[in-house]
Design a protein around this motif. Structure first.
Motif, PDB file in Angstrom:
ATOM      1  N   ASN A   1      -3.071 -13.281  24.849  1.00  0.00           N
ATOM      2  CA  ASN A   1      -4.046 -12.569  24.029  1.00  0.00           C
ATOM      3  C   ASN A   1      -3.439 -12.072  22.731  1.00  0.00           C
ATOM      4  O   ASN A   1      -4.066 -12.156  21.667  1.00  0.00           O
ATOM      5  CB  ASN A   1      -4.633 -11.388  24.814  1.00  0.00           C
ATOM      6  CG  ASN A   1      -5.793 -11.824  25.703  1.00  0.00           C
ATOM      7  OD1 ASN A   1      -6.325 -12.922  25.544  1.00  0.00           O
ATOM      8  ND2 ASN A   1      -6.168 -10.988  26.647  1.00  0.00           N
ATOM      9  N   GLY A   2      -2.235 -11.551  22.789  1.00  0.00           N
ATOM     10  CA  GLY A   2      -1.587 -11.038  21.575  1.00  0.00           C
ATOM     11  C   GLY A   2      -1.358 -12.136  20.557  1.00  0.00           C
ATOM     12  O   GLY A   2      -1.512 -11.925  19.344  1.00  0.00           O
ATOM     13  N   PHE A   3      -0.983 -13.300  21.049  1.00  0.00           N
ATOM     14  CA  PHE A   3      -0.773 -14.461  20.182  1.00  0.00           C
ATOM     15  C   PHE A   3      -2.080 -14.866  19.500  1.00  0.00           C
ATOM     16  O   PHE A   3      -2.142 -15.071  18.281  1.00  0.00           O
ATOM     17  CB  PHE A   3      -0.219 -15.597  21.041  1.00  0.00           C
ATOM     18  CG  PHE A   3      -0.167 -16.940  20.386  1.00  0.00           C
ATOM     19  CD1 PHE A   3       0.451 -17.117  19.156  1.00  0.00           C
ATOM     20  CD2 PHE A   3      -0.725 -18.045  21.020  1.00  0.00           C
ATOM     21  CE1 PHE A   3       0.500 -18.373  18.558  1.00  0.00           C
ATOM     22  CE2 PHE A   3      -0.677 -19.300  20.428  1.00  0.00           C
ATOM     23  CZ  PHE A   3      -0.065 -19.459  19.193  1.00  0.00           C
ATOM     24  N   TYR A   4      -3.147 -14.956  20.279  1.00  0.00           N
ATOM     25  CA  TYR A   4      -4.446 -15.335  19.715  1.00  0.00           C
ATOM     26  C   TYR A   4      -4.956 -14.270  18.745  1.00  0.00           C
ATOM     27  O   TYR A   4      -5.550 -14.587  17.704  1.00  0.00           O
ATOM     28  CB  TYR A   4      -5.458 -15.572  20.829  1.00  0.00           C
ATOM     29  CG  TYR A   4      -5.067 -16.681  21.781  1.00  0.00           C
ATOM     30  CD1 TYR A   4      -4.501 -17.860  21.294  1.00  0.00           C
ATOM     31  CD2 TYR A   4      -5.262 -16.577  23.155  1.00  0.00           C
ATOM     32  CE1 TYR A   4      -4.144 -18.891  22.148  1.00  0.00           C
ATOM     33  CE2 TYR A   4      -4.915 -17.600  24.012  1.00  0.00           C
ATOM     34  CZ  TYR A   4      -4.339 -18.746  23.510  1.00  0.00           C
ATOM     35  OH  TYR A   4      -3.978 -19.771  24.351  1.00  0.00           O
ATOM     36  N   ASN A   5      -4.739 -13.011  19.092  1.00  0.00           N
ATOM     37  CA  ASN A   5      -5.175 -11.928  18.200  1.00  0.00           C
ATOM     38  C   ASN A   5      -4.469 -12.012  16.848  1.00  0.00           C
ATOM     39  O   ASN A   5      -5.067 -11.741  15.797  1.00  0.00           O
ATOM     40  CB  ASN A   5      -4.884 -10.565  18.833  1.00  0.00           C
ATOM     41  CG  ASN A   5      -5.781 -10.284  20.027  1.00  0.00           C
ATOM     42  OD1 ASN A   5      -6.841 -10.899  20.170  1.00  0.00           O
ATOM     43  ND2 ASN A   5      -5.365  -9.375  20.891  1.00  0.00           N
ATOM     44  N   TYR A   6      -3.193 -12.374  16.882  1.00  0.00           N
ATOM     45  CA  TYR A   6      -2.438 -12.472  15.637  1.00  0.00           C
ATOM     46  C   TYR A   6      -3.006 -13.582  14.755  1.00  0.00           C
ATOM     47  O   TYR A   6      -3.180 -13.405  13.546  1.00  0.00           O
ATOM     48  CB  TYR A   6      -0.965 -12.730  15.942  1.00  0.00           C
ATOM     49  CG  TYR A   6      -0.072 -12.697  14.714  1.00  0.00           C
ATOM     50  CD1 TYR A   6       0.520 -11.508  14.299  1.00  0.00           C
ATOM     51  CD2 TYR A   6       0.168 -13.847  13.971  1.00  0.00           C
ATOM     52  CE1 TYR A   6       1.326 -11.461  13.174  1.00  0.00           C
ATOM     53  CE2 TYR A   6       0.969 -13.814  12.836  1.00  0.00           C
ATOM     54  CZ  TYR A   6       1.557 -12.618  12.445  1.00  0.00           C
ATOM     55  OH  TYR A   6       2.338 -12.583  11.319  1.00  0.00           O
ATOM     56  N   ILE A   7      -3.278 -14.729  15.350  1.00  0.00           N
ATOM     57  CA  ILE A   7      -3.852 -15.845  14.578  1.00  0.00           C
ATOM     58  C   ILE A   7      -5.214 -15.444  14.018  1.00  0.00           C
ATOM     59  O   ILE A   7      -5.520 -15.682  12.837  1.00  0.00           O
ATOM     60  CB  ILE A   7      -3.985 -17.090  15.464  1.00  0.00           C
ATOM     61  CG1 ILE A   7      -2.595 -17.592  15.895  1.00  0.00           C
ATOM     62  CG2 ILE A   7      -4.716 -18.204  14.717  1.00  0.00           C
ATOM     63  CD1 ILE A   7      -2.632 -18.760  16.860  1.00  0.00           C
TER      64      ILE A   7
END
Length: 433
Positions: free
Chosen positions: A8-14
């Motif tokens: 989730n953190g990765f997707y949120n960053y993108i």
């Protein structure tokens, strides 16, 4: 679903960076502009699509778009006049339909469109502005620069900040790393979005969990510890995958850790689970101390008695004689002990003190019984007439073996007076107790 939660953190960053890019360009985006973001897998497309929608919803900029009553999706409102249509290759979306959307005028206002796909099909991306191209937010060099700034601006604990910078630098220097793939940065960006590192994150960066290092604030100490951690992790991981644990690591770590690693390999268990950097460093220290302090048994350490030393003692050089096999170090570790038992005592104990604690697993005994207590080893025999025993004590860490050969004769010393200083014992390990 579990993978989506983990990233989730990765997707949120993108999502955040994608929306920020369009918001900064909202006044210069031309009507009908086409953009694409090409990811590695359908799961990534699903995750980024959801993250963009959640972000827009939280900030009150979510809108809706429908194409010919057959397709519905959401938009991100950039201004009163402009909305960005998000079209992702999910839920059965085909390349042909994405191409149709790309070519269609989206409302009379000609909204721009962002197509998110994992397909390398040129018919979809042709004529679009790729967000991974040079000058775009997800181009490798631009992305790395942005990530670095975000790490420094995130007000993370110093140890976490330098860990992420170290990981970013490692990816740049890794010739096998695909810097153009956003997924390469997934673990790093997940931690960055979360703001802290969890125990299960460390191995993703090629590190052992290091709670002791998390409180460090001096950059030099943090960097040195990270470098040491990486070297140890990579060494152990490489040997477990491609080498022989016992042969390749026995000179680096103590027996307890070697046994743990071997057990993990046999049972296909991740070796790093439950292991911290400090635990592994302690293993090295314990081995180093053992190597610096090999087993020693001196002739002066022997006490020979019956029942107890107070009750009955065999004085050295009177009723008991100790002779080394020879003058070399290896032969000095072979002890020939001749004991006279003129009073026909029913039990005789040869006790010796050692410089380090001996374990029962180190001892092999024939013709007698052995017991250990800390740094004392006792060999007990029950003499009848003339009996022999042989005991070996092996310090496997230092590859040292002491051999204790004993003969007890129920006679007075005067009968063998002529050989008391010139004898050697020949005893085989096939003796029975």
């Amino acid at each position: 679903m579990e993978m989506l939660n983990m990233l989730n953190g990765f997707y949120n960053y993108i999502a955040k960076n994608a929306i920020n890019f369009f918001q900064t360009k909202k006044d210069s985006i031309r009507p009908g502009e086409r953009y694409c973001l090409q990811l590695d897998t359908e799961e990534m497309v699903q995750g980024v699509n959801k993250a963009i929608q959640d972000y827009a919803r939280r900030h009150g900029t979510e809108g809706a778009y429908t194409y010919d009553n057959v397709y519905s999706t959401f938009t991100v409102r950039l201004s009163a006049e402009t909305e960005l249509v998000i079209a992702s290759k999910i839920d059965g979306m085909t390349d042909d339909f994405l191409t149709t959307l790309r070519n269609a005028p989206l409302t009379e206002k000609l909204f721009p469109i962002l197509m998110i796909t994992y397909s390398p099909n040129d018919s979809v991306t042709s004529g679009t502005s790729n967000l991974s191209a040079r000058g775009m937010p997800f181009h490798a060099e631009t992305l790395i620069s942005h990530i670095q700034k975000d790490i420094y601006n995130a007000q993370l604990p110093k140890a976490t900040e330098l860990l992420l910078i170290d990981e970013l630098n490692r990816k740049q220097s890794d010739q096998f790393s695909d810097r153009s793939s956003l997924y390469e940065y997934s673990d790093l960006l997940t931690v960055l979005d979360r703001g802290n590192i969890l125990p299960e994150d460390y191995h993703l960066f090629g590190l052992l969990e290091d709670p002791e290092g998390e409180g460090l604030i001096e950059p030099k100490k943090i960097q040195d510890r990270l470098g040491r951690n990486h070297r140890i992790f990579e060494q152990i991981d490489r040997i477990i995958k491609h080498g022989n644990i016992e042969d390749d690591l026995e000179k680096e770590f103590d027996k307890d850790l070697i046994e743990h690693l071997s057990r993990c390999k046999r049972n296909s268990i991740p070796w790093y689970k439950g292991q911290t950097l400090q635990m592994v460093l302690n293993s090295q220290d314990r081995l180093r101390k053992k190597l610096d302090n090999p087993l020693e048994i001196s002739n002066e350490s022997f006490v020979i008695y019956s029942n107890t030393a107070i009750e009955y003692t065999y004085p050295i050089d009177t009723l008991a004689f100790i002779k080394n096999e020879g003058e070399t170090k290896s032969k000095q570790r072979i002890k020939n002990i001749l004991i006279y038992n003129p009073d026909h005592r029913a039990e005789v104990t040869v006790s010796m003190d050692t410089n380090i604690a001996v374990r029962m697993g180190w001892i092999s005994c024939a013709g007698a019984s052995a017991a250990v207590k800390g740094r004392n080893t006792a060999i007990t025999m029950k003499p009848t007439g003339c009996i022999f025993s042989i005991t070996t004590i092996t310090d496997s860490t230092n590859k040292i073996t002491y051999t204790i050969k004993i003969c007890i004769a129920d006679i007075h010393p005067q009968y063998l007076e002529m050989i008391q200083t010139s004898y050697l014992l020949s005893v085989t390990k096939t003796l029975r107790r």
